[in-house]
Design an enzyme around this catalytic site. Structure first.
Site, mmCIF file in Angstrom:
data_model
loop_
_atom_site.group_PDB
_atom_site.id
_atom_site.type_symbol
_atom_site.label_atom_id
_atom_site.label_comp_id
_atom_site.label_asym_id
_atom_site.label_seq_id
_atom_site.Cartn_x
_atom_site.Cartn_y
_atom_site.Cartn_z
ATOM 1 C CG HIS A 80 -6.151 -3.752 0.777
ATOM 2 N ND1 HIS A 80 -5.965 -2.761 -0.145
ATOM 3 C CD2 HIS A 80 -6.507 -3.123 1.919
ATOM 4 C CE1 HIS A 80 -6.180 -1.581 0.420
ATOM 5 N NE2 HIS A 80 -6.522 -1.773 1.682
ATOM 6 C CG ASN A 153 -5.319 3.077 0.658
ATOM 7 O OD1 ASN A 153 -5.043 1.903 0.402
ATOM 8 N ND2 ASN A 153 -6.045 3.429 1.683
ATOM 9 C CG HIS A 344 3.216 -4.531 10.522
ATOM 10 N ND1 HIS A 344 2.118 -3.805 10.906
ATOM 11 C CD2 HIS A 344 3.889 -4.815 11.665
ATOM 12 C CE1 HIS A 344 2.132 -3.646 12.222
ATOM 13 N NE2 HIS A 344 3.195 -4.239 12.705
#
Lengths: 721, 114
Positions: A80, A153, A344
């Site tokens: 990413h 995603n 996270h």
């Protein structure tokens, strides 16, 4: 759920904006200084021994400037790396206290600031936005109870079931290590070698080979939390939850040929699109959806909720839309915000918890770990973009680049010298407590048998696609495997694809000049001492024939906000028509650019002038959603004789975009490849609007733009453009 | 690898340097190395062709070691990162046309080829 959102005005100020303001520097009306605050008198010349002499080590200004420059770069994200981000806010429609006690999900008056980063996965920081790839969709909610990161995603499943395979997957998809080729592409041997040996990736591969992998815009993508999470309510009761982001603009893609051309013409296409939309006030919005599964129903499905290669079809568990996210402010500084933001999966707040999904469990370790090296130490949570708006008090101390100045003698707990502070919070005071899931098990390295149906949901996905989408998948598999040099890999993949659909495999095989092999797909992801038969894929017939939500053909249509229309003009254009269409587009929320053989101003056929925003040299049809050719004898004659203009229209047609032709501009159309062959009565002329005036074409044109693309054209008229 | 997947490689035969060839009673036998594969191709008087891949190195080209040709045939060695292939072809005297083929790989490390 009813939508009772309050306070719907779009000012872009949030608690996080205030928080960031403390670190925001403006240089207007200031002197240039060194990092030590000394005013600089000469930023042009280094200190030398004589005007032609050597530079002196004493020159602290030169040293400071060069040293800082030399250390400007930090490691890019291992995945990413290429991304773009924006600020905004989230508001829940109605309290969902029945499911979750999370504060930001229970107060409709509360605007929770968010920072959202979209990304590709495989490419480097400078790679193209239009790679065929998964898109990251990471949302940081700065809630009053602390940060919650929904790190998802644009596809609801993943390639692997267990995080221990993640390094292998990424090594396989990244540029091959001996020559670092290819950049930002999965179309190479190592990726497909791995995939062909890991049948658990089949469902994700179906998504990756679909048009979902080449979105028209970050603003037109769905987002998914991928894993099954838990909601926890105030009674400490749990239910399972899958998170969805549903874009209000619908889910749209570009054509693969178009994607490849955009990669050359404007590799920042998605970044620019997101930035410009926000600058223009076209704030992207998504509704947050949840699929709720009661704890008692955990085992009532033909798949395992803990398996990240599976969706819960919306026909089985509907998506409830519980709130809306709006992105309304671009970052002030790319590095400070977009590059340094650290998401996270493990950042959760009371009311949300994890499940035992083995991919998720590994992610809980990996994100902090990778950020420690990327951001240089344990204090990256203090970087302005990462710090919560909730207060932070604990006994963590010191480390590289510590910003906080903790007062007092005490940095331990329990303590008496600090009055016992900071206190632990009781549950009633908002303290976090992990869900008390009962676990009674043997310590074992194993894969649950409930994880071995690798094909049925891939088949469901393929069967749910429209015919054009299916054709695009054939092309995508054929392209990707056509780039693979090792015949054995191609053949192994054909066998895997045949488990998705035999017809799909046959078409891909034909394109590769091969036959579909017969036999069973072998899973090579087997431990050394395991019985390979125990790891063999289990072939299960799909319980659902189709799921409408899986096809982009069924997405929201009709909203043309922020769509961009090219208006092709030359000297002698009917400027009244140009202005009329511009008004229509503006009213509908779309934007436009005039494109001409040259820049500057062109003369209208009346007395007016038209400003040219792009020339055929600087623009390309792939940067637009639709094309309009206005009337005007001289303009039409010029455009008809301009190959770039004809190519522009041919290419727009090839990519199935709406095209509007006014009056005598039909002559331009007749010069195109398709115009000379087209029967205006057949279906392949859908999206092609021909009329004598803007007034009579504008409604149809707006409707056509709202349809996005007319994919049926692909089957009849392949335009050589 | 299927016969069909092998076909494109075999078409390279005309352009590749032949490591060894022999014609016995109209049966043309040729051996050649294409990148990571060594092929023995037998073309029969009828035009029918039979191909055998007798050495394969998945991830890198095979290195051809010096050829040892004997009266009855040939022995060739090919080096890969995981060992040495030794391929022997011989044509024993017989009433009918015969080709004996043997391929042996001496591994220098463990491998697993799916």
């Amino acid at each position: 759920m009813a939508k009772t959102q309050k306070n719907n005005t779009f000012d872009n100020h949030t608690d996080k904006t205030n928080d960031l303001e403390k670190n925001t520097i403006r240089d207007q009306n200031t002197f240039m200084t060194s990092d030590q605050g000394i005013k600089i008198n000469d930023d042009q010349n280094s200190l030398k021994a004589g005007e032609r002499g050597p530079s002196l080590l004493e020159d602290f200004l030169l040293r400071e400037k060069i040293t800082h420059f030399d250390h400007e770069r930090i490691p890019e994200r291992v995945v990413h790396a290429r991304g773009s981000a924006a600020h905004g806010f989230f508001q829940v429609y109605e309290p969902i206290e029945k499911y979750s006690k999370a504060g930001f999900l229970n107060d409709p008056s509360r605007r929770t600031p968010v920072f959202v980063r979209f990304s590709t996965v495989a490419g480097s920081r400078g790679s193209t936005d239009l790679a065929r790839d998964v898109r990251g969709f990471a949302v940081k909610f700065y809630t009053e109870e602390g940060n919650f990161d929904l790190v998802g995603n644009n596809m609801p499943v993943f390639f692997i079931q267990d995080a221990i395979k993640f390094p292998d997957l990424i090594h396989a998809v990244k540029p091959e290590p001996h020559n670092e080729i290819p950049q930002a592409a999965s179309a190479h041997d190592t990726f497909w070698d791995f995939i062909s040996l890991m049948p658990e990736s089949t469902h994700m591969i179906a998504w990756l080979m679909s048009d979902r992998a080449i979105p028209r815009s970050y603003r037109m993508m769905e987002g998914f939390g991928v894993h099954t999470f838990r909601f926890i309510n105030a009674k400490a009761e749990s239910c399972f939850v899958k998170f969805h982001w549903k874009p209000l603009l619908g889910v749209h893609s570009v054509a693969w040929d178009e994607a490849q051309k955009i990669s050359g013409k404007d590799p920042d296409f998605h970044r620019r699109d997101l930035w410009q939309a926000i600058e223009d006030g076209n704030f992207p919005q998504w509704e947050l959806g949840v699929q709720i599964v009661p704890e008692k129903d955990e085992h009532n499905y033909p798949f395992d909720l803990l398996d990240p290669t599976k969706i819960i079809p919306e026909e089985l568990v509907p998506v409830q839309r519980i709130g809306k996210m709006t992105l309304n402010r671009n970052p002030d500084n790319f590095f400070a915000e977009t590059e340094q933001v650290a998401f996270h999966v493990g950042n959760i707040v009371p009311g949300i918890d994890f499940t035992n999904d083995p991919l998720m469990q590994g992610r809980l370790f990996s994100y902090t770990d990778t950020q420690l090296i990327r951001l240089g130490g344990p204090n990256f949570h203090e970087i302005p973009i990462n710090r919560p708006v909730a207060e932070v008090h604990n006994n963590q101390r010191d480390g590289h680049m510590r910003q906080t100045i903790n007062k007092g003698r005490v940095s331990y707990h329990p303590n008496s010298l600090g009055g016992g502070c900071p206190f632990q919070a009781k549950l009633s005071e908002g303290g976090f407590a992990s869900y008390g899931e009962r676990i009674d098990a043997v310590k074992i390295r194993e894969r649950s048998r409930s994880f071995f149906d690798h094909f049925s949901q891939a088949t469901l996905f393929y069967n749910s696609q429209s015919e054009p989408e299916k054709a695009h998948m054939v092309d995508a598999f054929s392209f990707e495997l056509g780039k693979v040099q090792t015949m054995e890999i191609r053949e192994r993949m054909l066998l895997t694809i045949s488990k998705i659909d035999k017809g799909l495999a046959a078409q891909v095989a034909y394109n590769l000049g091969l036959h579909v092999p017969k036999g069973k797909v072998v899973n090579e992801g087997v431990p050394a001492d395991a019985d390979p038969r125990k790891y063999a894929p289990v072939e299960v017939k799909p319980t659902l024939e189709k799921s409408a939500a899986l096809s982009m053909a069924n997405t929201v249509k009709g909203n043309i906000t922020s769509r961009i229309v090219a208006i092709l003009v030359a000297d002698g254009v009917n400027e009244t028509s140009v202005i009329a269409l511009q008004k229509v587009l503006t009213k509908a929320g779309a934007s436009f650019k005039t494109v001409a053989p040259r820049l500057g101003f062109i003369e209208g056929e009346g007395a007016g002038q038209v400003e040219v925003q792009d020339s055929f040299l600087t623009a390309s049809s792939v940067m637009f959603d639709a094309v309009f050719v206005p009337s005007g004898i001289n303009s039409v004659a010029t455009l008809s004789a301009t190959p770039e203009a004809i190519h522009f229209i041919n290419e727009a047609y090839r990519h199935c975009k709406p095209i509007a032709i006014e009056g005598d501009a039909i002559q331009v159309l007749e010069k195109t490849y398709f115009g000379a062959r087209l029967d205006v009565n057949d279906a392949y002329s859908d999206g092609l609007i021909i009329a004598n005036s803007v007034k009579s074409l504008s409604t149809s044109f707006i409707e056509a733009i709202g349809q996005h693309r007319f994919w049926a054209r692909e089957t009849a008229h392949k335009v050589p453009a | 690898m299927s016969d069909q997947a092998a076909t494109p490689a075999l078409f390279h035969y005309k352009d590749s340097s032949v490591l060894f060839s022999r014609n016995v009673n109209g049966y043309e036998t040729a051996m050649f190395c294409i990148h990571n594969s060594v092929w023995v191709l037998v073309t029969m008087p009828s035009g029918f062709r039979l191909a055998v891949r007798c050495a394969y190195s998945p991830s890198e080209p095979l290195e051809v070691l010096p050829v040892r040709e004997q009266e009855n045939g040939v022995t060739l060695k090919f080096k890969s990162s995981f060992g040495i292939f030794q391929v022997t072809l011989d044509f024993p005297a017989s009433d009918c046309t015969m080709l004996h083929y043997k391929s042996v790989v001496e591994l220098t490390r463990s491998i697993h080829i799916p």
